[in-house]
Design a protein around this motif. Structure first.
Motif, short mmCIF file in Angstrom:
data_model
loop_
_atom_site.label_atom_id
_atom_site.label_comp_id
_atom_site.label_asym_id
_atom_site.label_seq_id
_atom_site.Cartn_x
_atom_site.Cartn_y
_atom_site.Cartn_z
N THR A 107 0.83 -1.21 0.00
CA THR A 107 0.00 0.00 0.00
C THR A 107 0.87 1.26 0.00
N THR B 246 -6.51 -6.33 0.27
CA THR B 246 -5.11 -6.23 0.71
C THR B 246 -4.85 -7.34 1.72
N LYS B 247 -3.58 -7.67 1.85
CA LYS B 247 -3.20 -8.81 2.66
C LYS B 247 -2.01 -8.42 3.52
N PHE B 248 -2.09 -8.76 4.81
CA PHE B 248 -0.99 -8.48 5.73
C PHE B 248 0.11 -9.53 5.55
N LEU C 161 4.50 -10.39 6.66
CA LEU C 161 5.80 -10.00 7.20
C LEU C 161 6.83 -10.24 6.10
N GLY D 33 10.58 -9.76 8.20
CA GLY D 33 10.25 -9.26 9.54
C GLY D 33 9.52 -7.92 9.55
N GLU D 34 9.43 -7.29 8.40
CA GLU D 34 8.77 -5.97 8.29
C GLU D 34 7.30 -6.16 7.92
N PRO D 35 6.36 -5.68 8.77
CA PRO D 35 4.94 -5.85 8.44
C PRO D 35 4.52 -4.92 7.30
N LEU E 53 1.31 -4.25 4.08
CA LEU E 53 0.03 -4.60 3.48
C LEU E 53 0.24 -4.64 1.98
#
Lengths: 243, 243
Positions: free
Chosen positions: B49, B127-129, B131, B134-136, B138
């Motif tokens: 995003t 949208t999809k979450f 990692l 290690g970084e979150p 979307l």
């Protein structure tokens, strides 16, 4: 379900609904996700959004928590209300980001938390626009639109708010990804977990609980610098007098 | 598409994308809904995003409207800006409810219209979450989440705002159900349609147009008491000087 049953004679034909209406606790405990979803769909869909809001308001006026013997709207945590007030007094906009249904939460969020409908992010059913005798209505239909839990929480925040908050507060693994995403943003960030440690004044549970499990998020709190609050040790008051 | 093409060598293998990249106007005109959706999915998905917002901002900094020779952000209607300002000065909260993509609109809505991201309701991709190292993040995925047009507009308003506005403003049949729903609420209500009647200063079209058709809503305006504004006759200025 009991209040709605008179309008749904077909429910008596179905074993699941009959068990619920007869208060069969063993059957309720064994429902599983599929059974629960069926109950929610049956009781929360098929009506207009206005009708649903009215039935929630009606339920809230009369229902009392069996253990605390108070209306549910008087069971907001006092420290949470104080925090919301403090944040707003300092120019923050506060949101609720709940796994619960948004059509349910919005009915009381403003009165109880000072949070208006447009600042409630939650799970939802699909709704459909219809003209009924020329009158435009939105009808709740029995299909899940969005589940605002776990990895769905940052998705829901992005969808509804469109920017990344700078602080997030949770109490279960359902809040893990929200806390990860919020606190990974640039600049100063704040993450907090409430640990339910007070079996006397409220409840005590964490890693083994079937509801509201707090396990992985508790492990990550230390490494990611989230504050963990113990309800028992850190909260002078749990439930206030509603003022 | 042209700016993104260097990162997508596979696009040259596909006739549709090749036609677009070669600027084949006839092919573009014949795309149809399926072809357009394919283009949007290819160009608007697969990125985070944040990356998408940056590419929109980059495009807005450089793109100019071919006829008016101005950046698109300087093509807001002056009377619309004045109305938004007037409403906000009188205690209203103003929203944009657009058929366009919400991830696109939010990038410039605050600067151009004074409307912050959380007050933009629009169409969206899922949208999809995730990692990533290690970084979150979307990630925008190529599936339609919501189409905020026609009967979807009151649904979108209910979903995002959770209450019925008391005034709504539109300019096409895509706004019909929104106007019906908003103006059917109790108490004083206001509905308005802008009729594009000014081929000299902007465009003139209504019932026969393939884009932005205004037909049924124009018929209903009289019986439902909606105000119809003629761009040619009623607007002293169409595009202001951006101030």
């Amino acid at each position: 379900m009991k209040e709605l049953a008179p309008d749904h004679p077909e429910w008596t034909q179905e074993e699941l609904f009959r068990a619920v209406l007869e208060g069969d606790q063993a059957a309720l405990a064994g429902l599983g996700m599929e059974g629960l979803t069926k109950l929610v769909m049956a009781s929360h869909a098929g009506v207009t959004t206005d009708e649903f809001a009215e039935s929630v308001a009606q339920w809230l006026r009369t229902a009392r928590h069996p253990r605390f013997n108070r209306p549910y709207t008087e069971l907001a945590y006092q420290p949470m209300l104080e925090l919301l007030h403090y944040l707003r007094a300092n120019g923050f906009r506060t949101y609720i980001v709940s796994g619960g249904g948004v059509g349910f939460m919005r009915v009381f969020a403003e009165a109880v938390y000072g949070i208006p409908p447009e600042q409630v992010v939650g799970s939802s059913l699909e709704t459909k626009f219809e003209l009924r005798d020329g009158e435009p209505v939105l009808v709740r239909i029995p299909e899940i639109d969005f589940i605002n839990d776990k990895a769905g929480k940052p998705v829901g925040i992005h969808k509804f708010i469109g920017r990344r908050p700078i602080a997030a507060f949770g109490n279960s693994d359902g809040d893990l990804q929200m806390l990860q995403w919020v606190t990974a943003g640039s600049g100063l960030r704040f993450g907090l977990l409430v640990h339910h440690t007070d079996g006397d004044r409220e409840y005590a549970y964490d890693r083994e609980s079937h509801v509201g499990r707090l396990d992985q998020a508790l492990d990550e709190a230390a490494e990611r610098g989230w504050t963990v609050v113990s309800m028992k040790d850190d909260w002078k008051v749990v439930f206030g007098d509603g003022k």
